[in-house]
Structures are given as structure tokens and as C-alpha cells.
Write an enzyme that holds these catalytic residues in place. Structure first.
Site, short mmCIF file in Angstrom:
data_model
loop_
_atom_site.label_atom_id
_atom_site.label_comp_id
_atom_site.label_asym_id
_atom_site.label_seq_id
_atom_site.Cartn_x
_atom_site.Cartn_y
_atom_site.Cartn_z
N CYS A 77 0.78 -1.19 -0.02
CA CYS A 77 -0.06 0.16 -0.03
C CYS A 77 0.94 1.22 -0.04
O CYS A 77 1.64 1.48 -0.90
CB CYS A 77 -1.17 -0.15 0.97
SG CYS A 77 -2.40 1.23 0.87
N HIS A 178 -4.07 -4.74 0.54
CA HIS A 178 -3.30 -5.43 1.72
C HIS A 178 -3.37 -7.11 2.04
O HIS A 178 -4.41 -7.72 2.09
CB HIS A 178 -4.06 -4.91 2.87
CG HIS A 178 -4.05 -3.28 3.09
ND1 HIS A 178 -2.68 -3.08 3.81
CD2 HIS A 178 -4.48 -2.14 2.63
CE1 HIS A 178 -2.81 -1.54 3.81
NE2 HIS A 178 -3.68 -1.22 3.11
N GLU A 180 -2.36 -8.87 4.08
CA GLU A 180 -2.64 -9.21 5.46
C GLU A 180 -4.06 -9.18 5.82
O GLU A 180 -4.45 -9.47 6.78
CB GLU A 180 -1.64 -8.60 6.46
CG GLU A 180 -2.24 -7.02 6.67
CD GLU A 180 -1.70 -6.07 5.49
OE1 GLU A 180 -1.36 -6.34 4.41
OE2 GLU A 180 -1.84 -4.83 5.84
#
Lengths: 199, 255
Positions: A77, A178, A180
Site C-alpha cells: 500500500c 493489503h 494481510e
């Protein structure tokens, strides 16, 4: 050992947990000199470009060195955007490791883009092993990267315009979404990154 | 194109050390549903797009319990986590973010201190601030309620949603108090009215009793997400099955 650079922007909790979930030995560091001993460097990031660059200044040289030494690098990001020369978000220059700029998302869509969007893969690389066209990833951003060299573009998504989702040059990997927070497919990308390191 | 989101909501009673998920009916009666992080992981594996934890306890020592719940959850759940209930200040928000939450949702505190929306959005980004609205049907309008439905404010829900957007909210979590816990379906009129007046995503909530209700709210309103609790908690429907059903009916969802 994978180093996550903690430069005081947003929480590094999620990326740390996700990397540990896929088996990485993780070290969160706020000291630039510790980057040299790592097998991989991850720069996460939520926040504004200008603030991030100010906080990252002490890391600039070491990050540049580790990339030159061939240590795999993953920018996530904002951690992708700061690799570029400049951003419309701020007067602060970026690292300039990748020629190109970061521009605001168009006005015909809601900004920030926030949610799950599909990617279209332009070029198969190891980082995307097991990832298919149309897989969804979680995006949260108001600005997007425009690399000068389109050869670097590995995957895109559509959000009012073409949005670069993944880039790669040698040992530099960067994703606008993202991983994650992108469920199992996101973890797979982190696992692929881990495999690209000596860990 | 962004996918429509399916969001299971875990109402947490943090009066006991590990916390537990409960579900109320019309904001009153309570049923026990499970341990927060276990249910959250199950929903994550089933394909939830986001998880919302709402602290519905009234005790004062709960903040630490919620921090524990978020920390445990974020070890195994890799989708956005939203936390709400009892967040009254930027410090409360910070402790949620620092333990692994991606967004906080505020309701009572937002109405009593609207500036809190600006503060959270400025510090953590618009996406991190969800404003929850509990709306009650009145003659020709919808009234905002606070304190878990115990106090009415006289504030018009649509006007408040617009103000929340201007102040920097990233989502509106819109709950129909009349439908909550009834299984009668979302309040289409309410959801339509709010989702057509703001440019930020509206999460429809309250009344979901079956997958057809989710389809209906996506077909008839501009809601970007649907939140449900009971239909998932008691194993009646699996999130993956609901998403398959939505996809078969032309709704863009992540499978």
C-alpha cells in the site's frame, strides 16, 4: 528473518501476524541498521505519503542498500507508493527507486477505494503462484501508482481507471492491496514472498 | 468493481474474562452463541469479508477484555476487523487499533461528540471510522437512538448520516431497531433512503433471517454490505452458501 519496518504509521500487528501465520521468523524494527541482517524487508503502511516519507528518512539509505544487495523487498500500500519519485498527495519526494509517480484516484468513483476488488494478472511471477485472474484482494487507498515502465506491471485492478495492483523489478515486489487483510489468497502471496527469501 | 460485502456481527458480552458472543432480540433478550475469536475464525474460513465485534456489556472494566479479544482474533483472522461498543474517545479508538482492529464503529459517542468522527478519520483515515446509526421508525421519518436503543435523540437518521459523511466517516452501519432480531428482513425503505443520500458505503443491518433478505437489500437499495448475526451464529446458513446464492442471482461477491 523478515524485517518489518515500523516507522510509526498505523499498526504493524496484522502484517506481523500474517507473516508469522505463513511460517516467517519476523522481526519488527524501528532501527535502520537492523535491516542489513535480514533475509527480506517488508514496508507496510497506512497513512499519508508526506508523513511516511518524513518517518522513513532515517531508513532511506539502508533500504536502498538492502535492495541493491538483492534482499527481497515487499512494499504494501503506502509502502509501495513511497518507492516512486513523487506523489500528488505531498510535496515530499519519494525514494525514487522506481521511476514514475503516484496520482489521486479519479473523481468518477468514491475515494478512498475501500473493499474487495478483483485483479487481472498481466504477467505471471513467483509472487503470484496459485493466484488466478479474478481473485479478490482488499484495497484501501486514495492514490495509485503509475510506473513509467509498464513492463513492471504484474497485475491491475479496475476502479474508475486502471489501477496498478502489483509491480515487480528484480527483488522489488510491491502491492497496492493489503495481503494481510485479503484472506487466504493474501496469505498465499506472503508465503510466496517468504519463499523468495533465503528463509 | 468492488464486491458487495457480507459481514457477520458478533455481539460480545465482555462481563466474563474470555468474553462471549450473544445475540439479542429487538435489543433486549439475550442468547449465548460462542467464544468471540473462535466464531470469528470460523466465519473467516467460511468466507466472511469483514468481522464486526460489538461490545454490548455495560461494565467499565471491559476495555482490556476487548483488547484481548481483538489480539487473539487477529492471530488467525486475516480480513478487516471492526470494533465497536463503548468507544468514547480517540484514546479508546487508539487502543482498539493498537491491538489489531482495522476500523472502529461509534454510535453514542459520535452523536454526543461529533468531532470524534473527524478526529478518528484525520488520525487513522476515513476507512477506519464507521459511524453506526440505530434508527427507529417514526411517522414519516427515522429517529436516531443511542445507548443501545435506550435513549432517543430527536435526530433524523438521514441528516445524521450525511453529517457523518461530511465529518469523514468511511462507512455507515445502519441498523433498523424495528427489525433487529425479528428475522423479517432488512428495512428496505430505511436502507434505500440512507444509501441514496450518502456517497459512502452503507452496511444494512437488522432483521436478516435468510439469504433472500440479503439478496433483496442488494437488489432494492444501494447498500454495499449486509450485516447479519443470528442466521450465521446458530449454523442455519453458512457464509459460503449465502455468497454462492447471491452470485447465482447476479450479485457481485467475493467467492
Amino acid at each position: 528473518m523478515i524485517a518489518i519496518v515500523d516507522y510509526g504509521m498505523g499498526n504493524i500487528f496484522s502484517i506481523r501476524n500474517a507473516l508469522e501465520k505463513v511460517g516467517a521468523d519476523v522481526k519488527v524494527t524501528s532501527k535502520a541498521e537492523e535491516l542489513g541482517n535480514s533475509d527480506g524487508v517488508v514496508i507496510p503502511g497506512v497513512g499519508s505519503f508526506g508523513d511516511a516519507m518524513k518517518q522513513l528518512l532515517p531508513f532511506e539509505e539502508k533500504i536502498g542498500d538492502s535492495i541493491e544487495d538483492g534482499i527481497p523487498f515487499l512494499g504494501i500500500c503506502l509502502g509501495m507508493q513511497i518507492l516512486f519519485e513523487k506523489s500528488q498527495e505531498s510535496k515530499e519526494p519519494g525514494f525514487g527507486i522506481i521511476p514514475g509517480e503516484v496520482i489521486r484516484l479519479p473523481n468518477n468513483v468514491l475515494v478512498p477505494q475501500m473493499g474487495w476488488n478483483e485483479i487481472e494478472i498481466k504477467k505471471g511471477i513467483d509472487l503470484l503462484d496459485g493466484i488466478e485472474n479474478g481473485d479478490f484482494f482488499y484495497f484501501v487507498h486514495s492514490y495509485h501508482c503509475v510506473p513509467e515502465n509498464r513492463e513492471m506491471i504484474i497485475a491491475i485492478t479496475e476502479y474508475g481507471t486502471e489501477v496498478v495492483a502489483v509491480i515487480n523489478r528484480d527483488n522489488i515486489y510491491a502491492v497496492q492491496f493489503h495481503p494481510e487483510k485479503s484472506g487466504k489468497k493474501g496469505l498465499l502471496i506472503l508465503k510466496n514472498f517468504l519463499r523468495s527469501t533465503r528463509c | 468493481m468492488l464486491a458487495k460485502r457480507i459481514i457477520p456481527c458478533l455481539d460480545c458480552d465482555l462481563g466474563i474474562p474470555s468474553g462471549r458472543v450473544v445475540k439479542g432480540i429487538e435489543f433486549k433478550q439475550i442468547r449465548y452463541a460462542g467464544i468471540p475469536w473462535e466464531l470469528a475464525e470460523k466465519y473467516y474460513l467460511d468466507g466472511a469479508d469483514e468481522i464486526v465485534f460489538l461490545d454490548i456489556t455495560a461494565s467499565s472494566d471491559r476495555r482490556e477484555t476487548m483488547v484481548n479479544v481483538i489480539k487473539k482474533t487477529s492471530k488467525n483472522v486475516f480480513i478487516p476487523l471492526t470494533v465497536g461498543g463503548g468507544i468514547k474517545s480517540i484514546e479508546d479508538a487508539r487502543s482498539a487499533f493498537n491491538s489489531g482492529a482495522d476500523k472502529v464503529t461509534i454510535n453514542t459517542a459520535a452523536i454526543e461528540n461529533p468531532e470524534l468522527i473527524n478526529q478518528i478519520a484525520d488520525r487513522y483515515g476515513n476507512q477506519a471510522c464507521v459511524v453506526a446509526i440505530d434508527a427507529k421508525r417514526r411517522d414519516g421519518w427515522f429517529e436516531c437512538s443511542i445507548y443501545g436503543g435506550r435513549k432517543f435523540t430527536g435526530i433524523d437518521a438521514i441528516e445524521w448520516a450525511k453529517e457523518a459523511e461530511e465529518r469523514g466517516a468511511g462507512d455507515i452501519l445502519l441498523t433498523s431497531m424495528d427489525r433487529d432480531g425479528t428475522y423479517d428482513g432488512f428495512d428496505i425503505e430505511l436502507t434505500k433512503a440512507v444509501s441514496e443520500r450518502v456517497r459512502i458505503p452503507v452496511i444494512a443491518s437488522g432483521g436478516c433471517g435468510n439469504p433472500g433478505h440479503i439478496l433483496e437489500v442488494f437488489q432494492k437499495t444501494k447498500a454495499q454490505a449486509a450485516l447479519a448475526a443470528s442466521i450465521f451464529h446458530y449454523g442455519k446458513y453458512k457464509i459460503g452458501d449465502v455468497k454462492n446464492y447471491l452470485k447465482e442471482h447476479g450479485i457481485h461477491v467475493r467467492l
